[in-house]
Design a protein around this motif. Structure first.
Motif, PDB file in Angstrom:
ATOM      1  N   PRO A  40       2.949 -26.739  10.400  1.00 53.34           N
ATOM      2  CA  PRO A  40       1.970 -25.952  11.170  1.00 53.34           C
ATOM      3  C   PRO A  40       1.281 -24.892  10.326  1.00 53.34           C
ATOM      4  O   PRO A  40       1.741 -24.548   9.222  1.00 53.34           O
ATOM      5  N   GLY A  41       0.193 -24.371  10.869  1.00 55.42           N
ATOM      6  CA  GLY A  41      -0.463 -23.232  10.247  1.00 55.42           C
ATOM      7  C   GLY A  41       0.377 -21.972  10.396  1.00 55.42           C
ATOM      8  O   GLY A  41       1.416 -21.960  11.064  1.00 55.42           O
ATOM      9  N   LEU A  42      -0.086 -20.880   9.802  1.00 50.47           N
ATOM     10  CA  LEU A  42       0.692 -19.653   9.741  1.00 50.47           C
ATOM     11  C   LEU A  42       0.139 -18.593  10.688  1.00 50.47           C
ATOM     12  O   LEU A  42      -1.069 -18.475  10.883  1.00 50.47           O
ATOM     13  N   TRP A  43       1.044 -17.821  11.273  1.00 50.25           N
ATOM     14  CA  TRP A  43       0.668 -16.643  12.042  1.00 50.25           C
ATOM     15  C   TRP A  43       0.348 -15.506  11.074  1.00 50.25           C
ATOM     16  O   TRP A  43       1.020 -15.350  10.041  1.00 50.25           O
ATOM     17  N   SER A  69       3.365 -27.891   2.011  1.00 48.76           N
ATOM     18  CA  SER A  69       2.285 -27.055   2.528  1.00 48.76           C
ATOM     19  C   SER A  69       1.588 -26.352   1.373  1.00 48.76           C
ATOM     20  O   SER A  69       2.148 -25.448   0.743  1.00 48.76           O
ATOM     21  N   ARG A  70       0.363 -26.792   1.082  1.00 54.07           N
ATOM     22  CA  ARG A  70      -0.415 -26.136   0.018  1.00 54.07           C
ATOM     23  C   ARG A  70      -0.728 -24.685   0.413  1.00 54.07           C
ATOM     24  O   ARG A  70      -0.757 -23.797  -0.430  1.00 54.07           O
ATOM     25  N   GLU A  71      -0.944 -24.467   1.729  1.00 48.84           N
ATOM     26  CA  GLU A  71      -1.253 -23.119   2.204  1.00 48.84           C
ATOM     27  C   GLU A  71      -0.088 -22.167   1.932  1.00 48.84           C
ATOM     28  O   GLU A  71      -0.286 -21.047   1.430  1.00 48.84           O
ATOM     29  N   VAL A  72       1.121 -22.600   2.248  1.00 50.58           N
ATOM     30  CA  VAL A  72       2.283 -21.746   2.026  1.00 50.58           C
ATOM     31  C   VAL A  72       2.462 -21.464   0.540  1.00 50.58           C
ATOM     32  O   VAL A  72       2.711 -20.326   0.133  1.00 50.58           O
ATOM     33  N   GLU A  73       2.338 -22.510  -0.286  1.00 53.67           N
ATOM     34  CA  GLU A  73       2.535 -22.281  -1.726  1.00 53.67           C
ATOM     35  C   GLU A  73       1.474 -21.330  -2.274  1.00 53.67           C
ATOM     36  O   GLU A  73       1.768 -20.462  -3.097  1.00 53.67           O
ATOM     37  N   GLN A  74       0.235 -21.453  -1.798  1.00 55.70           N
ATOM     38  CA  GLN A  74      -0.820 -20.555  -2.258  1.00 55.70           C
ATOM     39  C   GLN A  74      -0.519 -19.105  -1.866  1.00 55.70           C
ATOM     40  O   GLN A  74      -0.681 -18.186  -2.676  1.00 55.70           O
ATOM     41  N   ILE A  75      -0.052 -18.892  -0.627  1.00 57.85           N
ATOM     42  CA  ILE A  75       0.243 -17.526  -0.183  1.00 57.85           C
ATOM     43  C   ILE A  75       1.452 -16.966  -0.918  1.00 57.85           C
ATOM     44  O   ILE A  75       1.446 -15.796  -1.333  1.00 57.85           O
ATOM     45  N   VAL A  76       2.479 -17.787  -1.117  1.00 56.70           N
ATOM     46  CA  VAL A  76       3.650 -17.308  -1.869  1.00 56.70           C
ATOM     47  C   VAL A  76       3.237 -16.895  -3.271  1.00 56.70           C
ATOM     48  O   VAL A  76       3.721 -15.887  -3.811  1.00 56.70           O
ATOM     49  N   GLY A  77       2.299 -17.648  -3.867  1.00 51.37           N
ATOM     50  CA  GLY A  77       1.827 -17.301  -5.206  1.00 51.37           C
ATOM     51  C   GLY A  77       1.121 -15.958  -5.261  1.00 51.37           C
ATOM     52  O   GLY A  77       1.077 -15.311  -6.322  1.00 51.37           O
ATOM     53  N   GLN A  78       0.580 -15.498  -4.116  1.00 52.55           N
ATOM     54  CA  GLN A  78      -0.112 -14.205  -4.056  1.00 52.55           C
ATOM     55  C   GLN A  78       0.785 -13.083  -3.543  1.00 52.55           C
ATOM     56  O   GLN A  78       0.424 -11.906  -3.635  1.00 52.55           O
ATOM     57  N   ARG A 234       7.836 -33.460  19.614  1.00 52.94           N
ATOM     58  CA  ARG A 234       7.783 -32.100  19.082  1.00 52.94           C
ATOM     59  C   ARG A 234       7.929 -32.107  17.561  1.00 52.94           C
ATOM     60  O   ARG A 234       7.226 -31.393  16.847  1.00 52.94           O
ATOM     61  N   ALA A 235       8.894 -32.888  17.080  1.00 51.30           N
ATOM     62  CA  ALA A 235       9.121 -32.968  15.637  1.00 51.30           C
ATOM     63  C   ALA A 235       7.884 -33.499  14.926  1.00 51.30           C
ATOM     64  O   ALA A 235       7.472 -32.979  13.873  1.00 51.30           O
ATOM     65  N   ASN A 236       7.257 -34.538  15.515  1.00 54.22           N
ATOM     66  CA  ASN A 236       6.023 -35.070  14.932  1.00 54.22           C
ATOM     67  C   ASN A 236       4.921 -34.018  14.923  1.00 54.22           C
ATOM     68  O   ASN A 236       4.189 -33.866  13.941  1.00 54.22           O
ATOM     69  N   ALA A 237       4.781 -33.298  16.054  1.00 48.05           N
ATOM     70  CA  ALA A 237       3.718 -32.297  16.162  1.00 48.05           C
ATOM     71  C   ALA A 237       3.891 -31.205  15.116  1.00 48.05           C
ATOM     72  O   ALA A 237       2.915 -30.748  14.505  1.00 48.05           O
ATOM     73  N   TRP A 238       5.129 -30.766  14.908  1.00 49.57           N
ATOM     74  CA  TRP A 238       5.364 -29.750  13.870  1.00 49.57           C
ATOM     75  C   TRP A 238       4.985 -30.300  12.496  1.00 49.57           C
ATOM     76  O   TRP A 238       4.313 -29.640  11.708  1.00 49.57           O
ATOM     77  N   ALA A 239       5.419 -31.505  12.209  1.00 51.20           N
ATOM     78  CA  ALA A 239       5.213 -32.077  10.882  1.00 51.20           C
ATOM     79  C   ALA A 239       3.733 -32.196  10.541  1.00 51.20           C
ATOM     80  O   ALA A 239       3.316 -31.912   9.407  1.00 51.20           O
ATOM     81  N   VAL A 240       2.918 -32.605  11.509  1.00 57.25           N
ATOM     82  CA  VAL A 240       1.491 -32.804  11.222  1.00 57.25           C
ATOM     83  C   VAL A 240       0.673 -31.546  11.510  1.00 57.25           C
ATOM     84  O   VAL A 240      -0.548 -31.545  11.334  1.00 57.25           O
ATOM     85  N   GLY A 241       1.334 -30.483  11.970  1.00 57.21           N
ATOM     86  CA  GLY A 241       0.634 -29.222  12.197  1.00 57.21           C
ATOM     87  C   GLY A 241      -0.161 -29.164  13.479  1.00 57.21           C
ATOM     88  O   GLY A 241      -1.154 -28.439  13.570  1.00 57.21           O
TER      89      GLY A 241
END
Length: 328
Positions: A40-43, A69-78, A234-241
């Motif tokens: 999923p996306g981030l709050w 998650s490319r988004e998570v890795e990008q934010i962790v890098g910052q 639910r598990a599928n929905a989380w996985a695909v965001g």
């Protein structure tokens, strides 16, 4: 058992007696996603120019999914800090025990007192419903019949989840921790420390004490009879965001009854652990305050149930004056 109940701490239906076991509700064939998935996306939690991003985790998840998650890795890098899920630390004479529900497994405290079995301690209608699920997901072995209802419930739940292509430990938090180490980002895990002065006496007393845990087993049986297809969705929905799908699927949580049964136990109350969930929440919120105050960019990991709950951690952050934005 320990993993699920501890996680729940950190974050009655009556039935007529039936002459014959009811037929379990058929589990619909649901294709569980696999391969690399983004989650999923981030709050976004913000105040002034400081931002804390929160990743909501879910259990169970598809067994064959690799979360990337490319988004998570990008934010962790910052980021300057990564805030992991809260933890409880137990010690006895300087020795760490690692988790609350490791304790009942010692001295065979997970079994019913006085050599009773499940048929002796739960209502006949519930035992009639338990039997076909036990045969289907656990098999014909009788060791589980000796367990207290709360521990029998968790063994049944874990085996059922495995058989429908899911896994309880998605290791999302572990992946985030590895990313933080890769990018040399400071890691903090809020910890509530407890010390047991007389653990052997407490364990012996627990082994002989009663637990009002029949409702825990009943709600677990309810969930496995009716909720497995939704659990897969639910598990599928989380996985695909797909956050919209997650919100649309009612979240059934049998663990509330299990948690209440454990925390109402007199021995648990006497050891000072009856308010453990509240203390853990306070520790995490204090850590979030510090993280937002001291860092321009940070990332936290929490169960997604807390993200969607009306009175969860996000609601507490709003009350503290933070701006809370859900993923788009």
């Amino acid at each position: 058992m320990r993993a699920i109940l501890l996680a729940c701490l950190l974050y009655p239906t009556a039935g007529a007696v039936l002459a014959d076991p009811p037929e379990p509700v058929a589990v619909l064939e649901t294709v569980v996603v696999s391969g690399e998935q983004p989650g999923p996306g981030l709050w976004k939690i913000s105040k002034d120019d400081h931002v804390l991003w929160i990743l909501g985790t879910l259990t169970p998840l598809p067994r064959r999914v690799e979360w990337v998650s490319r988004e998570v890795e990008q934010i962790v890098g910052q980021a300057q800090r990564v805030l992991l899920q809260p933890q409880v630390s137990f010690s006895v004479d300087g020795g760490a025990l690692g988790g609350l529900f490791l304790l009942p497994s010692l001295l065979k405290a997970r079994n019913n007192p006085d050599k009773q079995t499940l048929v002796d301690v739960i209502p006949a209608d519930l035992y009639a419903r338990w039997q076909p699920l036990k045969r289907k997901y656990i098999g014909r072995g009788n060791a589980v019949e000796k367990r207290r209802p709360i521990f029998a419930a968790q063994e049944l739940y874990e085996q059922a989840v495995e058989q429908v292509g899911l896994r309880i430990d998605g290791k999302v938090g572990d992946t985030v921790e590895k990313l933080a180490k890769k990018h040399d980002v400071a890691i903090e895990r809020p910890v509530v420390k407890l010390k047991l002065a007389e653990p052997r006496d407490a364990l012996r007393a627990f082994a002989k004490s009663s637990l009002d845990d029949v409702d825990c087993l009943r709600k677990t049986v309810d969930r496995l009879e009716t909720d497995l297809p939704a659990m897969q969705l639910r598990a599928n929905a989380w996985a695909v965001g797909d956050l919209e799908a997650l919100r649309a699927l009612p979240f059934v949580d049998q663990n509330q009854a299990c948690r209440d049964a454990m925390l109402r136990n007199s021995i648990v109350q006497e050891t000072g652990m009856g308010d453990l969930r509240e203390r853990v929440a306070a520790a995490w919120l204090a850590a979030a305050d510090d993280t937002l105050r001291d860092n321009a960019v940070s990332l936290a990991v929490l169960p997604i149930g807390q993200m969607l709950a009306e009175d969860g951690y996000l609601d507490a952050l709003r009350q503290r004056g933070y701006v809370v934005e859900a993923p788009q």
